[in-house]
Motif scaffolding. Structure first.
Motif, PDB file in Angstrom:
ATOM      1  N   ALA A  38     -13.397 -35.645 -22.606  1.00 13.28           N
ATOM      2  CA  ALA A  38     -12.733 -34.357 -22.367  1.00 13.28           C
ATOM      3  C   ALA A  38     -11.363 -34.327 -23.013  1.00 13.28           C
ATOM      4  O   ALA A  38     -10.978 -33.328 -23.643  1.00 13.28           O
ATOM      5  CB  ALA A  38     -12.617 -34.109 -20.864  1.00 13.28           C
ATOM      6  N   SER A  39     -10.598 -35.399 -22.886  1.00 15.02           N
ATOM      7  CA  SER A  39      -9.240 -35.431 -23.414  1.00 15.02           C
ATOM      8  C   SER A  39      -9.212 -35.323 -24.925  1.00 15.02           C
ATOM      9  O   SER A  39      -8.214 -34.877 -25.497  1.00 15.02           O
ATOM     10  CB  SER A  39      -8.539 -36.729 -22.979  1.00 15.02           C
ATOM     11  OG  SER A  39      -7.194 -36.748 -23.412  1.00 15.02           O
ATOM     12  N   ALA A  40     -10.308 -35.721 -25.597  1.00 16.55           N
ATOM     13  CA  ALA A  40     -10.364 -35.682 -27.058  1.00 16.55           C
ATOM     14  C   ALA A  40     -11.204 -34.528 -27.604  1.00 16.55           C
ATOM     15  O   ALA A  40     -11.465 -34.464 -28.811  1.00 16.55           O
ATOM     16  CB  ALA A  40     -10.928 -37.012 -27.588  1.00 16.55           C
ATOM     17  N   ALA A  41     -11.599 -33.600 -26.720  1.00 15.16           N
ATOM     18  CA  ALA A  41     -12.473 -32.496 -27.133  1.00 15.16           C
ATOM     19  C   ALA A  41     -11.662 -31.390 -27.804  1.00 15.16           C
ATOM     20  O   ALA A  41     -11.301 -30.385 -27.179  1.00 15.16           O
ATOM     21  CB  ALA A  41     -13.233 -31.958 -25.921  1.00 15.16           C
ATOM     22  N   LEU A  42     -11.381 -31.567 -29.072  1.00 12.97           N
ATOM     23  CA  LEU A  42     -10.608 -30.582 -29.835  1.00 12.97           C
ATOM     24  C   LEU A  42     -11.323 -29.235 -29.793  1.00 12.97           C
ATOM     25  O   LEU A  42     -12.480 -29.125 -30.199  1.00 12.97           O
ATOM     26  CB  LEU A  42     -10.456 -31.050 -31.283  1.00 12.97           C
ATOM     27  CG  LEU A  42      -9.500 -30.255 -32.175  1.00 12.97           C
ATOM     28  CD1 LEU A  42      -8.067 -30.383 -31.657  1.00 12.97           C
ATOM     29  CD2 LEU A  42      -9.587 -30.738 -33.624  1.00 12.97           C
ATOM     30  N   PRO A  43     -10.661 -28.191 -29.298  1.00 10.14           N
ATOM     31  CA  PRO A  43     -11.310 -26.890 -29.098  1.00 10.14           C
ATOM     32  C   PRO A  43     -11.931 -26.346 -30.381  1.00 10.14           C
ATOM     33  O   PRO A  43     -11.313 -26.357 -31.445  1.00 10.14           O
ATOM     34  CB  PRO A  43     -10.162 -25.990 -28.623  1.00 10.14           C
ATOM     35  CG  PRO A  43      -9.165 -26.920 -28.028  1.00 10.14           C
ATOM     36  CD  PRO A  43      -9.250 -28.174 -28.849  1.00 10.14           C
ATOM     37  N   GLY A  44     -13.158 -25.881 -30.252  1.00  8.67           N
ATOM     38  CA  GLY A  44     -13.863 -25.315 -31.389  1.00  8.67           C
ATOM     39  C   GLY A  44     -14.570 -26.356 -32.239  1.00  8.67           C
ATOM     40  O   GLY A  44     -15.512 -26.023 -32.962  1.00  8.67           O
ATOM     41  N   ILE A  45     -14.143 -27.600 -32.162  1.00 10.23           N
ATOM     42  CA  ILE A  45     -14.773 -28.678 -32.936  1.00 10.23           C
ATOM     43  C   ILE A  45     -15.778 -29.414 -32.067  1.00 10.23           C
ATOM     44  O   ILE A  45     -16.960 -29.495 -32.407  1.00 10.23           O
ATOM     45  CB  ILE A  45     -13.715 -29.659 -33.484  1.00 10.23           C
ATOM     46  CG1 ILE A  45     -12.648 -28.903 -34.264  1.00 10.23           C
ATOM     47  CG2 ILE A  45     -14.385 -30.712 -34.359  1.00 10.23           C
ATOM     48  CD1 ILE A  45     -13.179 -28.100 -35.429  1.00 10.23           C
ATOM     49  N   PHE A  46     -15.320 -29.955 -30.932  1.00 13.04           N
ATOM     50  CA  PHE A  46     -16.191 -30.648 -29.993  1.00 13.04           C
ATOM     51  C   PHE A  46     -16.446 -29.756 -28.777  1.00 13.04           C
ATOM     52  O   PHE A  46     -15.619 -28.891 -28.444  1.00 13.04           O
ATOM     53  CB  PHE A  46     -15.556 -31.961 -29.538  1.00 13.04           C
ATOM     54  CG  PHE A  46     -15.361 -32.959 -30.649  1.00 13.04           C
ATOM     55  CD1 PHE A  46     -16.447 -33.529 -31.289  1.00 13.04           C
ATOM     56  CD2 PHE A  46     -14.082 -33.327 -31.052  1.00 13.04           C
ATOM     57  CE1 PHE A  46     -16.268 -34.441 -32.307  1.00 13.04           C
ATOM     58  CE2 PHE A  46     -13.892 -34.243 -32.060  1.00 13.04           C
ATOM     59  CZ  PHE A  46     -14.992 -34.803 -32.707  1.00 13.04           C
ATOM     60  N   PRO A  47     -17.559 -29.961 -28.084  1.00 16.51           N
ATOM     61  CA  PRO A  47     -17.845 -29.116 -26.915  1.00 16.51           C
ATOM     62  C   PRO A  47     -16.894 -29.400 -25.766  1.00 16.51           C
ATOM     63  O   PRO A  47     -16.497 -30.558 -25.543  1.00 16.51           O
ATOM     64  CB  PRO A  47     -19.284 -29.524 -26.537  1.00 16.51           C
ATOM     65  CG  PRO A  47     -19.459 -30.891 -27.109  1.00 16.51           C
ATOM     66  CD  PRO A  47     -18.651 -30.923 -28.373  1.00 16.51           C
ATOM     67  N   PRO A  48     -16.499 -28.366 -25.018  1.00 17.65           N
ATOM     68  CA  PRO A  48     -15.718 -28.593 -23.801  1.00 17.65           C
ATOM     69  C   PRO A  48     -16.519 -29.445 -22.823  1.00 17.65           C
ATOM     70  O   PRO A  48     -17.755 -29.505 -22.890  1.00 17.65           O
ATOM     71  CB  PRO A  48     -15.493 -27.182 -23.255  1.00 17.65           C
ATOM     72  CG  PRO A  48     -15.748 -26.270 -24.414  1.00 17.65           C
ATOM     73  CD  PRO A  48     -16.779 -26.940 -25.255  1.00 17.65           C
ATOM     74  N   VAL A  49     -15.827 -30.096 -21.909  1.00 13.58           N
ATOM     75  CA  VAL A  49     -16.469 -30.991 -20.945  1.00 13.58           C
ATOM     76  C   VAL A  49     -16.186 -30.474 -19.533  1.00 13.58           C
ATOM     77  O   VAL A  49     -15.029 -30.234 -19.176  1.00 13.58           O
ATOM     78  CB  VAL A  49     -15.938 -32.437 -21.099  1.00 13.58           C
ATOM     79  CG1 VAL A  49     -16.523 -33.339 -20.021  1.00 13.58           C
ATOM     80  CG2 VAL A  49     -16.264 -32.976 -22.486  1.00 13.58           C
ATOM     81  N   ARG A  50     -17.240 -30.330 -18.751  1.00 12.99           N
ATOM     82  CA  ARG A  50     -17.061 -29.875 -17.376  1.00 12.99           C
ATOM     83  C   ARG A  50     -16.950 -31.082 -16.450  1.00 12.99           C
ATOM     84  O   ARG A  50     -17.834 -31.947 -16.426  1.00 12.99           O
ATOM     85  CB  ARG A  50     -18.221 -28.984 -16.924  1.00 12.99           C
ATOM     86  CG  ARG A  50     -18.089 -28.514 -15.473  1.00 12.99           C
ATOM     87  CD  ARG A  50     -19.150 -27.514 -15.106  1.00 12.99           C
ATOM     88  NE  ARG A  50     -18.935 -26.231 -15.758  1.00 12.99           N
ATOM     89  CZ  ARG A  50     -18.093 -25.301 -15.335  1.00 12.99           C
ATOM     90  NH1 ARG A  50     -17.366 -25.508 -14.236  1.00 12.99           N
ATOM     91  NH2 ARG A  50     -17.971 -24.166 -15.975  1.00 12.99           N
TER      92      ARG A  50
END
Length: 305
Positions: free
Chosen positions: A163-175
């Motif tokens: 989640a901390s590395a989920a760059l918006p638009g590149i990687f999916p958000p994490v719930r």
């Protein structure tokens, strides 16, 4: 700012790893592929016998920080270094240009899967849970729904790092729980203030985030990184205001890194340069004990002969 916790799992336990001395925090910034330079910084710090009592990280800095928090010794840094040296674009951003274009056409919330991030974490021998860490770790994330900065310190670790590395638009958000989380760098690229949550005598900042320069914008990702750099500079100045005068603050200089966001080549040279720069910066700092509070008492990059 909110602090996130899991409903299960105790707060990270602390195991003594060195004789009593200054209470030391490592703060690791985000920075994408530039995170490779943090490996050299960590190596140099440990070579000097400087070990953390707490580690704070965001984005790729959270991943590197989790590795050293799992076991703060040179053997673990060497394993982390091996992982970074072997990384390729296809590993971190699988699927290629066609797959990314297809995700845009089908209106997905990301361009590539996070399977590459997961393999990076698995290869770095990071503990499964915060409880299993030798050194307490704080991981910064951003809540996509509320805009809040969420800091995790307990519970399962790997999903929090994703989640901390989920760059918006590149990687999916994490719930996680009720929160939809993305890259912590969105809200706090260099999270110095979290080092002050407990007793601390000195803070080493491993900042490899892209500075505001005349570096050309060659892709949409370059624009994203530049926007984060603007936010970083403004937040960095604010964070410094919270550091008490009696806390020693050392901002380590990274080597110059002009690679594009998708480029993972040249890792060996960047690690070696980061090691040399860190040793030189620490030597310089020891000679200037009264200048520890200055934001940058050296140029961002030293010249290499």
């Amino acid at each position: 700012m909110a602090r996130a916790t899991w409903n299960h799992g105790a707060v990270s336990r602390v195991f003594p790893v060195r004789p009593r001395g200054p209470h030391t925090a490592f703060v690791l910034s985000g920075g994408g592929n530039q995170g490779v330079s943090q490996v050299g910084m960590l190596r140099a710090l440990l070579e000097r016998g400087i070990l953390p009592d707490v580690v704070i990280g965001t984005s790729v800095g959270a991943i590197n920080g989790a590795a050293v928090a799992s076991m703060p010794d040179l053997a673990r840094v060497e394993q982390l270094e091996k992982v970074w040296l072997d990384l390729t674009t296809e590993q971190v951003f699988p699927g290629g240009a066609f797959r990314r274009a297809w995700n845009i056409l089908r209106r997905d919330d990301h361009l590539v899967s996070n399977i590459g991030l997961r393999s990076l974490i698995d290869g770095s021998l990071i503990a499964q849970r915060f409880d299993d860490l030798v050194v307490p770790l704080r991981v910064v994330t951003a809540d996509l729904d509320t805009g809040q900065e969420l800091v995790f310190a307990a519970g399962p670790l790997h999903q929090t790092l994703i989640a901390s590395a989920a760059l918006p638009g590149i990687f999916p958000p994490v719930r996680i729980g009720d929160s939809v989380l993305v890259d912590g760098a969105v809200v706090n690229l260099v999270p110095i203030s979290h080092a002050l949550a407990g007793p601390v005598d000195r803070i080493f900042v491993l900042d490899v985030s892209d500075p505001l320069t005349d570096r050309p914008l060659r892709s949409p990702l370059d624009v994203v990184v530049r926007a984060m750099a603007i936010s970083r500079d403004q937040r960095f100045d604010l964070e410094l205001q919270w550091v008490p005068e009696d806390v020693e603050l050392v901002v380590l200089p990274p080597p110059r890194d002009d690679r594009e966001f998708f480029d993972f080549s040249g890792a060996r040279q960047l690690v070696d340069q980061a090691v040399a720069l860190t040793h030189r910066a620490l030597d310089d700092h020891e000679l200037r004990p009264n200048r520890q509070r200055r934001r940058r008492w050296w140029s961002r990059w030293f010249d290499f002969d």
